[in-house]
Design an enzyme around this catalytic site. Structure first.
Site, short mmCIF file in Angstrom:
data_model
loop_
_atom_site.label_atom_id
_atom_site.label_comp_id
_atom_site.label_asym_id
_atom_site.label_seq_id
_atom_site.Cartn_x
_atom_site.Cartn_y
_atom_site.Cartn_z
N LYS A 116 26.61 -21.42 -3.64
CA LYS A 116 25.38 -21.19 -2.87
C LYS A 116 24.21 -21.99 -3.42
O LYS A 116 23.35 -22.44 -2.66
CB LYS A 116 25.04 -19.70 -2.81
CG LYS A 116 26.05 -18.95 -1.96
CD LYS A 116 25.52 -17.67 -1.38
CE LYS A 116 26.53 -17.15 -0.38
NZ LYS A 116 26.21 -15.89 0.23
N LYS A 220 36.06 -21.12 3.88
CA LYS A 220 35.93 -19.73 4.33
C LYS A 220 35.08 -19.63 5.60
O LYS A 220 34.06 -20.35 5.72
CB LYS A 220 35.25 -18.93 3.20
CG LYS A 220 35.27 -17.45 3.37
CD LYS A 220 34.48 -16.77 2.25
CE LYS A 220 33.00 -16.76 2.56
NZ LYS A 220 32.27 -15.57 2.14
N LYS A 223 28.87 -16.98 7.64
CA LYS A 223 27.68 -16.88 8.50
C LYS A 223 26.82 -18.13 8.38
O LYS A 223 26.12 -18.52 9.32
CB LYS A 223 26.80 -15.71 8.07
CG LYS A 223 27.43 -14.36 8.12
CD LYS A 223 26.37 -13.30 7.80
CE LYS A 223 26.97 -12.02 7.29
NZ LYS A 223 26.95 -11.88 5.82
#
Ligand code: AQP
Length: 359
Positions: A116, A220, A223
């Site tokens: 992230k 993956k 969102k």
């Protein structure tokens, strides 16, 4: 207490649209647990500000939307506690104490932070780095014993166990002295006889622990993927679902008849796994029916199944979000029930660490 009361805790962040991965990897698996033990399902809004602050109104709306998704998926507020994290202050209070339990080295190993934060680590928020400590606090504020999540959360749950173990060890004498420990159900030389926090069991199982992007079977479903075609959102209508499955990346071969044949075919493996999870069956059973068939036959069947399973939920989510009063009432009641469990835990924790209580 002579033993830890079995209790489930899990949550989803209100960031962007909930997708099929969140549903199959987490929420759908929570539903049967409601009849097995006490269950707490949280909309983790304090986590939603760690990467960056979302637009405030969007955060509020997303919090209600995730609540609606829980309820539409079958989480029953009469059986489960449903609430949003920021309403129960004990989460952030315990997270601070865990910031002082967890070691920098432990957090430096977290792969989700690396993914992230990307290359711009220096510019990532301290909150994003310390996110797993807040997650540990979410779970342990309820002394929860079971946490059903997708595979991507495995490392964070291991950290939760490390934090619980270090706290139990560091304060072993004090916990015994105060008489608030629970005999360790699985005695080991690494742990004291009495524990305050349980060593939480991750529940990661089934054919959908990691649903992958429809555009890239090695990534993956997420969102935050910039491509909306990469995921099926729970708010997608039948046309959008059919279009996304039609456009899903595949390889040119027919489906194999055995699961072994899915090796090195990430996209095929993913679509078969999605079918199995939606049908409540297994990859083996799906390949028994579809082995030898081309994707041109499999994709329409998958699309029909996805629409059949997701449409009633999408409609119910729409109904629930039209008038927010029902959702807000559920969250208010849930926050009161959650506080009633977490407040005495934090009272104990303050005593354990020695904070002076003068009130
Ligand atoms: N692709 C997935 N397959 C299976 N399970 C998944 N989960 C998430 N993605 C998949 C599970 O959903 C629960 C809630 O996740 P979260 O809200 O904490 O967010 P996340 O894991 O960070 O989900 P995203 O979609 O990947 O969000 P972004 O893009 O914001 O990072 C967890 O139990 C998780 O395992």
């Amino acid at each position: 207490m002579t033993e830890f009361q079995p209790r489930v805790f899990s949550g989803v962040q209100p960031t962007g649209n909930l997708h099929l991965g969140n549903y199959l990897g987490a929420v759908s698996r929570w539903v049967p647990l409601q009849d097995q033990m006490p269950t707490i399902f949280c909309v983790v809004d304090s986590h939603a500000i760690t990467a960056s602050f979302p637009n405030p109104q969007e955060l509020t709306d997303a919090t209600r939307e995730v609540t609606a998704a829980y309820m539409a998926a079958g989480i029953d507020p009469k059986k489960s506690i449903i609430f949003n994290q920021s309403q129960v202050r004990e989460h952030t209070e315990l997270a601070w104490i865990f910031n002082c339990v967890a070691r920098m080295g432990w957090l430096n190993r977290m792969t989700q932070f690396k993914e992230k934060a990307g290359k711009n680590k220096e510019n990532a928020s301290v909150g994003l780095f310390a996110y797993p400590n807040l997650m540990a606090a979410d779970i342990l504020a309820y002394r929860a014993t079971h946490v059903p999540v997708g595979d991507d959360q495995k490392q964070h749950l291991e950290l939760t166990r490390d934090i619980a173990a270090k706290f139990n060890n560091d304060f072993a004498e004090r916990i015994t002295e105060l008489g608030i420990g629970v005999p360790n159900p699985t005695p080991s030389p690494e742990l004291p006889e009495n524990l305050y926090f349980p060593l939480t069991e991750p529940m990661i199982a089934g054919p959908a622990t990691r649903i992958m992007s429809l555009r890239d079977g090695t990534k993956k479903m997420s969102k935050s993927d910039p491509s909306d075609l990469s995921r099926i959102n729970l708010k997608d209508d039948a046309d959008a679902i059919a279009k996304k499955i039609r456009k899903a990346k595949t390889d040119p071969d027919a489906l194999p008849s055995e699961v072994d044949g899915l090796k090195d075919r990430p996209e095929a493996d993913n679509l078969v796994g999605i079918y199995a999870a939606l049908a409540g069956s297994t990859k083996e059973a799906v390949l028994k029916d579809f082995g030898g068939q081309q994707f041109s036959a499999f994709k329409p069947a998958l699309s029909d199944l996805a629409v059949e399973k997701l449409s009633p939920m999408t409609n119910e989510m729409r109904r629930l979000t039209e008038d927010t009063s029902e959702i807000d009432a559920v969250l208010k009641d849930g926050a009161e029930q959650a506080s009633a469990i977490a407040e005495p835990v934090l009272k104990d924790v303050r005593k354990i660490v020695g904070f002076l209580d003068v009130r």
